[in-house]
Write a protein that holds these residues in place. Structure first.
Motif, short mmCIF file in Angstrom:
data_model
loop_
_atom_site.label_atom_id
_atom_site.label_comp_id
_atom_site.label_asym_id
_atom_site.label_seq_id
_atom_site.Cartn_x
_atom_site.Cartn_y
_atom_site.Cartn_z
N TYR A 1 0.03 -23.22 -24.31
CA TYR A 1 -0.63 -23.03 -25.60
C TYR A 1 -1.76 -22.02 -25.50
O TYR A 1 -2.79 -22.16 -26.13
CB TYR A 1 -1.11 -24.39 -26.14
N GLU A 2 -1.54 -20.96 -24.71
CA GLU A 2 -2.60 -19.98 -24.53
C GLU A 2 -2.70 -19.00 -25.70
O GLU A 2 -3.68 -18.28 -25.81
CB GLU A 2 -2.41 -19.22 -23.22
N HIS A 3 -1.69 -18.95 -26.58
CA HIS A 3 -1.80 -18.15 -27.80
C HIS A 3 -2.54 -18.98 -28.86
O HIS A 3 -2.22 -20.15 -29.07
CB HIS A 3 -0.42 -17.78 -28.35
N HIS A 4 -3.49 -18.35 -29.52
CA HIS A 4 -4.21 -19.00 -30.61
C HIS A 4 -3.86 -18.30 -31.92
O HIS A 4 -3.97 -17.07 -32.03
CB HIS A 4 -5.72 -18.94 -30.39
N PHE A 5 -3.42 -19.07 -32.90
CA PHE A 5 -3.08 -18.54 -34.22
C PHE A 5 -4.22 -18.82 -35.19
O PHE A 5 -4.56 -19.99 -35.44
CB PHE A 5 -1.80 -19.20 -34.75
N ASN A 6 -4.80 -17.77 -35.74
CA ASN A 6 -5.86 -17.91 -36.73
C ASN A 6 -5.50 -17.10 -37.96
O ASN A 6 -4.57 -16.29 -37.94
CB ASN A 6 -7.20 -17.39 -36.17
N PHE A 7 -6.26 -17.29 -39.02
CA PHE A 7 -6.11 -16.46 -40.21
C PHE A 7 -7.46 -15.80 -40.48
O PHE A 7 -8.41 -16.43 -40.91
CB PHE A 7 -5.61 -17.28 -41.40
N LYS A 8 -7.51 -14.51 -40.15
CA LYS A 8 -8.75 -13.74 -40.20
C LYS A 8 -8.89 -13.06 -41.55
O LYS A 8 -7.93 -12.50 -42.08
CB LYS A 8 -8.73 -12.69 -39.07
N SER A 9 -10.10 -13.11 -42.10
CA SER A 9 -10.35 -12.48 -43.39
C SER A 9 -10.51 -10.98 -43.22
O SER A 9 -11.41 -10.51 -42.51
CB SER A 9 -11.62 -13.07 -44.02
N ILE A 10 -9.60 -10.22 -43.84
CA ILE A 10 -9.63 -8.75 -43.81
C ILE A 10 -9.55 -8.27 -45.25
O ILE A 10 -8.55 -8.51 -45.94
CB ILE A 10 -8.48 -8.17 -42.98
N GLU A 11 -10.59 -7.61 -45.72
CA GLU A 11 -10.66 -7.15 -47.10
C GLU A 11 -10.37 -8.29 -48.07
O GLU A 11 -9.59 -8.15 -49.02
CB GLU A 11 -9.71 -5.96 -47.33
N GLU A 12 -10.99 -9.44 -47.77
CA GLU A 12 -10.93 -10.65 -48.61
C GLU A 12 -9.54 -11.30 -48.65
O GLU A 12 -9.27 -12.14 -49.50
CB GLU A 12 -11.41 -10.35 -50.04
N ILE A 13 -8.65 -10.89 -47.74
CA ILE A 13 -7.34 -11.52 -47.61
C ILE A 13 -7.23 -12.10 -46.21
O ILE A 13 -7.51 -11.42 -45.22
CB ILE A 13 -6.19 -10.51 -47.85
N ARG A 14 -6.83 -13.35 -46.11
CA ARG A 14 -6.71 -13.99 -44.80
C ARG A 14 -5.35 -13.67 -44.20
O ARG A 14 -4.31 -14.03 -44.75
CB ARG A 14 -6.92 -15.50 -44.94
N ARG A 15 -5.38 -12.97 -43.06
CA ARG A 15 -4.15 -12.51 -42.42
C ARG A 15 -4.02 -13.12 -41.04
O ARG A 15 -5.01 -13.41 -40.37
CB ARG A 15 -4.15 -10.98 -42.33
N LEU A 16 -2.75 -13.30 -40.60
CA LEU A 16 -2.49 -13.94 -39.32
C LEU A 16 -3.01 -13.08 -38.17
O LEU A 16 -2.70 -11.90 -38.06
CB LEU A 16 -0.99 -14.16 -39.14
N ILE B 1 -3.45 -13.26 -33.85
CA ILE B 1 -3.06 -13.97 -32.64
C ILE B 1 -3.93 -13.50 -31.48
O ILE B 1 -4.05 -12.31 -31.23
CB ILE B 1 -1.57 -13.76 -32.31
N ILE B 2 -4.55 -14.47 -30.81
CA ILE B 2 -5.39 -14.18 -29.65
C ILE B 2 -4.71 -14.78 -28.43
O ILE B 2 -4.24 -15.92 -28.47
CB ILE B 2 -6.79 -14.80 -29.82
#
Length: 208
Positions: free
Chosen positions: A138-153, A155-156
């Motif tokens: 489980y070393e991949h982390h899935f987040n939803f990052k805010s970019i120009e007010e839109i939350r986009r997937l 992966i870290i």
């Protein structure tokens, strides 16, 4: 990055696990949830609730299912890392009073947020409940990052992970208001790893 971390695997209601995970991600509702609390870089504390998930990414190797973790909750005692983790990587970090106390045979930690205790973990040595899943799964982390007010997937993927010490034990846990039906395993570890400067962002995966 270096951390001393107590990580607990536990079972709860399957339907609740599914409800925790946003669109585009698939919950491993047969598997455990994870809660962790720890001290990082020797001066600040963090705690989080982690859901094992997978996501099909067409852009990877002509389409590939990637396993990882989605963090439903994450509390940080350090204002700088709380803000940076949310802004740069999309972790759902909130500033909180996170305590972490070590003795010779125990580690106790708690999270207090807005005047209310929201989590508590007490790790006791020795014990036999080894955490059943390795970090690598489980070393991949899935987040939803805010970019120009839109939350986009976003992966870290942590790199150069090195574990210096690992101990199993017993645990008392109250994890973020979640009912614990069964504790599967608990591990204390001292480790270090490298976090990439920027996550990989997949622009077409957005949250409504």
């Amino acid at each position: 990055m270096e951390g001393k971390i107590v990580r607990v695997a536990f079972k709860t209601d399957k339907e609740l696990v599914r409800e925790m995970v946003p669109q585009h991600l698939k919950a491993n509702d047969e598997g455990p949830l994870y809660a962790f609390i720890g001290r990082f870089n020797s001066y600040y504390n963090q705690a989080a609730l982690e859901v094992p998930v997978s996501c099909f990414i067409p852009e990877l190797d002509n389409g590939r299912e990637v396993k990882g973790s989605f963090f439903r909750k994450w509390y940080d005692s350090n204002p700088e890392t709380a803000s940076y983790g949310e802004t740069v990587y999309g972790y759902p970090k909130q500033l909180a009073d996170v305590t972490y106390t070590e003795t010779q045979d125990s580690i106790e930690g708690a999270v207090n947020h807005k005047g209310k205790q929201v989590a508590r973990i007490k790790f006791l040595l020795p014990g036999e409940k080894e955490n059943p899943l390795s970090f690598d799964q489980y070393e991949h982390h899935f987040n939803f990052k805010s970019i120009e007010e839109i939350r986009r997937l976003a992966i870290i993927r942590w790199a150069d992970y090195k574990e210096h010490e690992r101990k199993s034990g017993e645990v008392e846990i109250e994890p973020f208001g979640i009912e614990v039906k069964k504790v599967i395993g608990v591990t204390y570890k001292i480790a270090q790893w490298v976090i990439p400067f920027d996550p990989t962002v997949y622009m077409k995966y957005t949250l409504d």
